[in-house]
Design a protein around this motif. Structure first.
Motif, PDB file in Angstrom:
ATOM      1  N   TYR A 216       0.828  -1.202   0.000  1.00 39.57           N
ATOM      2  CA  TYR A 216       0.000   0.000   0.000  1.00 39.57           C
ATOM      3  C   TYR A 216       0.864   1.254   0.000  1.00 39.57           C
ATOM      4  CZ  TYR A 216      -3.739   3.271   1.022  1.00 39.57           C
ATOM      5  OH  TYR A 216      -4.624   4.318   0.932  1.00 39.57           O
ATOM      6  N   GLN A 217       1.896   1.251   0.832  1.00 38.61           N
ATOM      7  CA  GLN A 217       2.808   2.402   0.867  1.00 38.61           C
ATOM      8  C   GLN A 217       3.446   2.632  -0.497  1.00 38.61           C
ATOM      9  OE1 GLN A 217       3.098   4.569   3.369  1.00 38.61           O
ATOM     10  NE2 GLN A 217       1.647   3.350   4.543  1.00 38.61           N
ATOM     11  N   GLU A 218       3.863   1.535  -1.139  1.00 36.11           N
ATOM     12  CA  GLU A 218       4.597   1.678  -2.405  1.00 36.11           C
ATOM     13  C   GLU A 218       3.704   2.035  -3.582  1.00 36.11           C
ATOM     14  OE1 GLU A 218       7.576  -0.674  -5.491  1.00 36.11           O
ATOM     15  OE2 GLU A 218       7.122  -1.611  -3.559  1.00 36.11           O
ATOM     16  N   PHE A 219       2.563   1.357  -3.698  1.00 37.40           N
ATOM     17  CA  PHE A 219       1.761   1.500  -4.918  1.00 37.40           C
ATOM     18  C   PHE A 219       0.543   2.421  -4.775  1.00 37.40           C
ATOM     19  CE2 PHE A 219       4.029  -2.552  -5.516  1.00 37.40           C
ATOM     20  CZ  PHE A 219       4.662  -2.275  -6.716  1.00 37.40           C
ATOM     21  N   SER A 220       0.216   2.805  -3.548  1.00 35.35           N
ATOM     22  CA  SER A 220      -0.931   3.703  -3.397  1.00 35.35           C
ATOM     23  C   SER A 220      -0.596   4.956  -2.603  1.00 35.35           C
ATOM     24  CB  SER A 220      -2.110   2.971  -2.740  1.00 35.35           C
ATOM     25  OG  SER A 220      -3.231   3.813  -2.727  1.00 35.35           O
ATOM     26  N   TRP A 221      -0.193   4.771  -1.354  1.00 33.45           N
ATOM     27  CA  TRP A 221      -0.119   5.937  -0.474  1.00 33.45           C
ATOM     28  C   TRP A 221       0.833   7.015  -0.950  1.00 33.45           C
ATOM     29  CZ3 TRP A 221      -3.146   8.484   2.304  1.00 33.45           C
ATOM     30  CH2 TRP A 221      -2.662   9.595   3.001  1.00 33.45           C
ATOM     31  N   GLN A 222       2.007   6.658  -1.445  1.00 35.33           N
ATOM     32  CA  GLN A 222       2.970   7.710  -1.824  1.00 35.33           C
ATOM     33  C   GLN A 222       2.403   8.628  -2.905  1.00 35.33           C
ATOM     34  OE1 GLN A 222       6.509   6.946  -4.130  1.00 35.33           O
ATOM     35  NE2 GLN A 222       5.984   4.785  -4.426  1.00 35.33           N
ATOM     36  N   TYR A 223       1.505   8.098  -3.730  1.00 36.35           N
ATOM     37  CA  TYR A 223       0.904   8.919  -4.791  1.00 36.35           C
ATOM     38  C   TYR A 223      -0.244   9.772  -4.244  1.00 36.35           C
ATOM     39  CZ  TYR A 223       3.902   6.132  -7.715  1.00 36.35           C
ATOM     40  OH  TYR A 223       5.011   5.548  -8.260  1.00 36.35           O
ATOM     41  N   ILE A 224      -1.023   9.213  -3.310  1.00 37.03           N
ATOM     42  CA  ILE A 224      -2.059  10.018  -2.644  1.00 37.03           C
ATOM     43  C   ILE A 224      -1.401  11.181  -1.899  1.00 37.03           C
ATOM     44  CG2 ILE A 224      -3.824  10.031  -0.830  1.00 37.03           C
ATOM     45  CD1 ILE A 224      -4.465   7.133  -1.575  1.00 37.03           C
ATOM     46  N   GLN A 225      -0.265  10.901  -1.255  1.00 33.18           N
ATOM     47  CA  GLN A 225       0.448  11.957  -0.520  1.00 33.18           C
ATOM     48  C   GLN A 225       0.848  13.105  -1.455  1.00 33.18           C
ATOM     49  OE1 GLN A 225       1.418  12.039   3.171  1.00 33.18           O
ATOM     50  NE2 GLN A 225       1.256  14.114   2.311  1.00 33.18           N
ATOM     51  N   GLN A 226       1.281  12.773  -2.658  1.00 34.19           N
ATOM     52  CA  GLN A 226       1.615  13.823  -3.642  1.00 34.19           C
ATOM     53  C   GLN A 226       0.395  14.712  -3.926  1.00 34.19           C
ATOM     54  OE1 GLN A 226       3.606  12.809  -7.354  1.00 34.19           O
ATOM     55  NE2 GLN A 226       4.483  10.966  -6.430  1.00 34.19           N
ATOM     56  N   ILE A 227      -0.770  14.069  -4.051  1.00 34.09           N
ATOM     57  CA  ILE A 227      -1.996  14.821  -4.352  1.00 34.09           C
ATOM     58  C   ILE A 227      -2.367  15.724  -3.175  1.00 34.09           C
ATOM     59  CG2 ILE A 227      -4.450  14.648  -4.947  1.00 34.09           C
ATOM     60  CD1 ILE A 227      -3.759  11.880  -6.222  1.00 34.09           C
ATOM     61  N   VAL A 228      -2.298  15.171  -1.957  1.00 36.18           N
ATOM     62  CA  VAL A 228      -2.603  15.963  -0.755  1.00 36.18           C
ATOM     63  C   VAL A 228      -1.662  17.163  -0.669  1.00 36.18           C
ATOM     64  CG1 VAL A 228      -2.690  15.972   1.775  1.00 36.18           C
ATOM     65  CG2 VAL A 228      -3.574  13.992   0.508  1.00 36.18           C
ATOM     66  N   ASP A 229      -0.363  16.925  -0.865  1.00 35.54           N
ATOM     67  CA  ASP A 229       0.633  18.002  -0.791  1.00 35.54           C
ATOM     68  C   ASP A 229       0.330  19.109  -1.809  1.00 35.54           C
ATOM     69  OD1 ASP A 229       2.003  16.721   1.234  1.00 35.54           O
ATOM     70  OD2 ASP A 229       3.525  15.845  -0.078  1.00 35.54           O
TER      71      ASP A 229
END
Length: 341
Positions: A216-229
């Motif tokens: 989840y961290q590798e394939f999902s969360w890091q990209y959601i974090q980019q959007i939030v930022d």
């Protein structure tokens, strides 16, 4: 100024008399007035015609007077804009006739000009804002990059998304290239939505729970974090990951204004995992709206008591089901409006 700003106050963590309420998928398939439109126009025509999308958005507000509206659209307008064909087949769901299965397929995926490809969404937002007349806020949304990838690779809905996961695990470079393209497109899309008038945005990670915590961290969360930022300086961001209770602690540190919770995670656990300092949204089991109205009201009051009235937005734990009686949806909304400690 928005007259009923209860939803925006809850996103800021301000003290409120009662929590705000809206329902995921509130604009749509359980409403007879929506069914009338559905009989005349196919799914993507409804999404791509601003007059229809704005009308569908305000239908539940006229009927139930929720504290926020969510724009009628679909997460799969993003791959369409990226030149990936998406069809919506009746009694089947999304179907992508030419799914992405190898690195060469990823190279032909474009990061589009949002106003060229998705200008109809911005027009729908402007029309909806006029109809809402500053009574309540409007929410815009997008799917998470991982959830979009699931459809792009699988080619349709799935109980396991085994092809999508296999693509990520056997061709990680291609998968990350595709995820980044989706992320870049989504950031540009949500920024334009805010510019057009959306007061908040929500990211739906519908299939995040398919992944292990590490994946989840590798394939999902890091990209959601980019959007939030990228978005948090423009509008409040809500992140909803279905089945992602294991990531709530990480999500709570992301800068998101609120986190959605599904019905498999208790209020107590959600508050504990998020540290008690972030607004939570949820988490009524959508199927529980099949219960008698008096039971629904009782359960909603209990749910608010468990979450607490502040830093809380009443919602379902996923989208409303098509077979929910209108009086039951009404009971859900009324229970919140009648709430007093």
């Amino acid at each position: 100024m928005i007259k009923n700003d209860l939803f925006l106050k809850a996103l800021k963590g301000e003290t409120v008399d009662r929590p705000p309420v809206w329902m995921m998928r509130q604009a749509g398939r359980y409403l007879p007035e929506f069914m009338e439109i559905r009989e005349q126009y196919d799914f993507f025509t409804r999404c791509q015609t601003p007059e229809l999308a704005s009308e569908i958005t305000v239908q539940p507000i006229r009927r139930f007077n929720m504290d926020a509206a969510i724009l009628f659209s679909d997460i799969l307008v993003i791959p369409q804009a990226m030149e990936i064909e998406v069809q919506m087949k009746p009694n089947f769901g999304p179907y992508l006739p030419d799914p992405i299965r190898k690195a060469e397929d990823v190279t032909r995926v474009v990061v589009p000009d949002i106003n060229d490809t998705l200008g109809y969404v911005m027009e729908a937002i402007k029309m909806t804002k006029e109809k809402l007349n500053d009574e309540i806020p409007l929410i815009g949304f997008a799917g998470s990059p991982w959830t979009i990838l699931c459809y792009c690779v699988q080619g349709q809905g799935s109980k396991s998304f085994d092809l999508a996961k296999g693509f990520c695990f056997t061709q990680p470079e291609a998968a990350h290239e595709l995820l980044q393209k989706i992320t870049d497109t989504t950031i540009a899309y949500l920024k334009e939505k805010v510019k057009a008038g959306c007061d908040a945005v929500q990211i739906f990670d519908s299939w995040g729970g398919m992944l292990s915590p590490i994946d989840y961290q590798e394939f999902s969360w890091q990209y959601i974090q980019q959007i939030v930022d990228a978005l948090k300086g423009h509008a409040p961001v809500i992140v909803f990951g279905k089945g992602c209770w294991f990531a709530l602690n990480k999500m709570a540190q992301s800068g998101a204004a609120a986190l959605g919770v599904d019905w498999t995670c208790s209020a107590q656990n959600a508050r504990y995992l998020t540290g008690g300092q972030i607004t939570l949204q949820g988490n009524f089991d959508p199927a529980r709206l099949l219960s008698p109205p008096k039971d629904i009201k009782k359960m909603v009051r209990q749910m608010i008591d468990e979450f607490g009235k502040d830093r809380y937005i009443v919602n379902l734990g996923h989208g409303i089901l098509p077979n929910i009686p209108l009086e039951n949806a009404k009971a859900f909304v009324e229970a919140v409006k009648e709430y007093s400690q």
